[in-house]
Design a protein around this motif. Structure first.
Motif, PDB file in Angstrom:
ATOM      1  N   ASP A  15       0.830  -1.199   0.000  1.00 49.46           N
ATOM      2  CA  ASP A  15       0.000   0.000   0.000  1.00 49.46           C
ATOM      3  C   ASP A  15       0.871   1.258   0.000  1.00 49.46           C
ATOM      4  O   ASP A  15       2.040   1.215   0.393  1.00 49.46           O
ATOM      5  N   ASP A  66      -2.085  -4.862   4.343  1.00 50.83           N
ATOM      6  CA  ASP A  66      -3.150  -5.344   5.226  1.00 50.83           C
ATOM      7  C   ASP A  66      -3.216  -6.855   5.001  1.00 50.83           C
ATOM      8  O   ASP A  66      -4.080  -7.350   4.279  1.00 50.83           O
ATOM      9  N   ASP A  88      -2.415  -8.912   0.337  1.00 54.66           N
ATOM     10  CA  ASP A  88      -2.710  -7.604   0.928  1.00 54.66           C
ATOM     11  C   ASP A  88      -4.162  -7.278   0.594  1.00 54.66           C
ATOM     12  O   ASP A  88      -4.540  -7.176  -0.578  1.00 54.66           O
ATOM     13  N   TYR A  89      -4.962  -7.140   1.621  1.00 54.61           N
ATOM     14  CA  TYR A  89      -6.366  -6.793   1.422  1.00 54.61           C
ATOM     15  C   TYR A  89      -6.475  -5.346   0.945  1.00 54.61           C
ATOM     16  O   TYR A  89      -5.809  -4.456   1.480  1.00 54.61           O
ATOM     17  N   ASP A  90      -7.275  -5.144  -0.102  1.00 50.39           N
ATOM     18  CA  ASP A  90      -7.538  -3.781  -0.578  1.00 50.39           C
ATOM     19  C   ASP A  90      -9.033  -3.574  -0.671  1.00 50.39           C
ATOM     20  O   ASP A  90      -9.742  -4.379  -1.294  1.00 50.39           O
TER      21      ASP A  90
HETATM   22 CA    CA Z   1      -4.153  -2.865   1.361  1.00 47.55          CA
END
Ligand code: CA
Length: 400
Positions: free
Chosen positions: A287, A293, A347-349
């Motif tokens: 990010d 994340d 990575d959560y977006d």
């Molecule tokens: Ca993210």
């Protein structure tokens, strides 16, 4: 700040103070401090516990580089603050730039069995604030080479002291002896300011960790140096919008994605494989804020109709997430041993597709530690084994 630290002491007063005690060599003191305009350097004004004549050397050219900081530390070292006071002050001949910024005391312990590096920050001395006034400081730690935030840990802020004491331990999980052989620990003392938005570095130091002996606590007392910035390699520009000179720097080949701690155990009681996703370390930032994340997906292939896919919860804004989540695959041990466990970190977006950070596969076709982990845990029942694995960059083929 008023009072004890001295107000705006003029240069004349400074000279008078240093010249008057007699045995002190005035030329050396002034040449040390004149270029920096630190006439109120606290170490100079404080009554000296150890008189200068105790110094073995005369005013030879090298000693001209030493500073009041070092001298002030001598009694502490003698008092036995540490068993192994390894002062690694490497005076690179960078003149008094190297010693005028203060010093930092800390201890390091590499716990080989648990793959943990403990870094205990004790205190700093002789810090020089950027502005006059109160000084609020913390210590930031990084492992180099590596992206800065992947290994960034920090102490709390201690307020209003040029000799702050933190006595706080920063812990690196997933740190092996191999890491110690090629990593350097950077500690940076930063000043937190209410006026500036960012904390400003006051000085830093670097310790090559190959000097550590596993399981032996080692103490350090090192002079701070000026901050060194290095250009960010374009190959690591994974994070959108991250500035070119963000901070650091090159990663060792194949290690730029981070690593994961997994546990495996075939439970004879439950009749299936328990897969523990414990934590990740030094993940790549995806990010723009320099973090990710992260969450972890696991998938047992080939899929035989039973539940084969799981994922952990998302840990927000961290490159060193702790999950401690366990998942269960029912089945015979021999049958499971023929399968492949795909592990991937994402990575959560919000609103867009998640970014792949790194992954690995455990199976009888794997190699090295991955093979050992899989085969040892599926060759016998009820044997739980935790191992760290590096993440690689090949996106998992999720279709089966
Ligand atoms: Ca993210």
């Amino acid at each position: 700040m008023a009072g004890a630290r001295g107000e705006k002491v003029t240069m004349q007063e400074h000279m008078a103070i240093n010249v008057s005690p007699g045995p002190i060599r005035p030329i050396r003191q002034i040449s040390d401090y004149f270029p920096h305009f630190y006439p109120f350097a606290p170490a100079l004004l404080r009554p000296r516990p150890a008189p200068l004549p105790a110094l073995p050397n005369g005013p030879a050219p090298e000693t001209a580089l030493s500073s009041p900081v070092e001298e002030a530390q001598t009694p502490t070292a003698k008092a036995g603050v540490s068993q192994l006071p390894q002062c690694l002050e490497e005076q690179d001949g960078d003149s008094d730039e190297t010693t005028a910024l203060g010093s930092l005391e800390f201890t390091l312990l590499l716990d080989q069995q648990n793959c943990v590096l403990h870094c205990t920050i004790h205190r700093a001395k002789g810090l020089k604030p950027l502005d006059s006034g109160s000084i609020d400081t913390f210590v930031k730690a990084n492992l180099l080479p590596g992206t800065s935030k992947a290994s960034q840990l920090r102490t709390r802020t201690v307020r209003g002291s040029r000799g702050p004491r933190w006595d706080e331990t920063l812990t690196y999980h997933g740190f092996t002896c191999q890491d110690a052989g090629r990593k350097t620990l950077r500690l940076c003392v930063c000043e937190e300011s209410r006026l500036r938005r960012r904390a400003e570095p006051l000085g830093e130091l670097r310790v090559p960790l190959k000097k550590l002996v596993p399981n032996l606590t080692r103490s350090f007392n090192i002079c701070l140096e000026k901050r060194r910035l290095t250009k960010r390699p374009s190959s690591l520009d994974t994070a959108r919008g991250m500035s070119l000179y963000e901070e650091e720097v090159v990663e060792a080949a194949g290690e730029e994605r981070g690593r994961i701690l997994l546990s495996l155990c075939y439970s004879s009681q439950r009749g299936g494989l328990l897969v523990g996703v414990l934590r990740c370390a030094h993940l790549a930032p995806m990010d723009a804020n320099g973090y990710s994340d992260p969450f972890v997906r696991i998938f047992l292939r080939p899929n035989t109709g039973k539940k084969s896919k799981y994922k952990t919860t998302v840990r927000k804004k961290t490159l060193n997430p702790e999950f401690n989540e366990e998942f269960f695959y029912a089945g015979q041990r021999e049958e499971l041993a023929q399968k492949t466990l795909l592990v991937s970190v994402w990575d959560y977006d919000l609103g867009t597709a998640d970014d792949f950070i790194g992954g690995l596969q455990l199976s009888i076709n794997a190699t090295g530690e991955k093979l050992r982990h899989w085969s040892e845990c599926l060759a016998r029942s009820d044997r739980r084994l935790e191992l760290w694995h590096p993440l690689d960059g090949a996106p998992p083929q999720l279709g089966d």
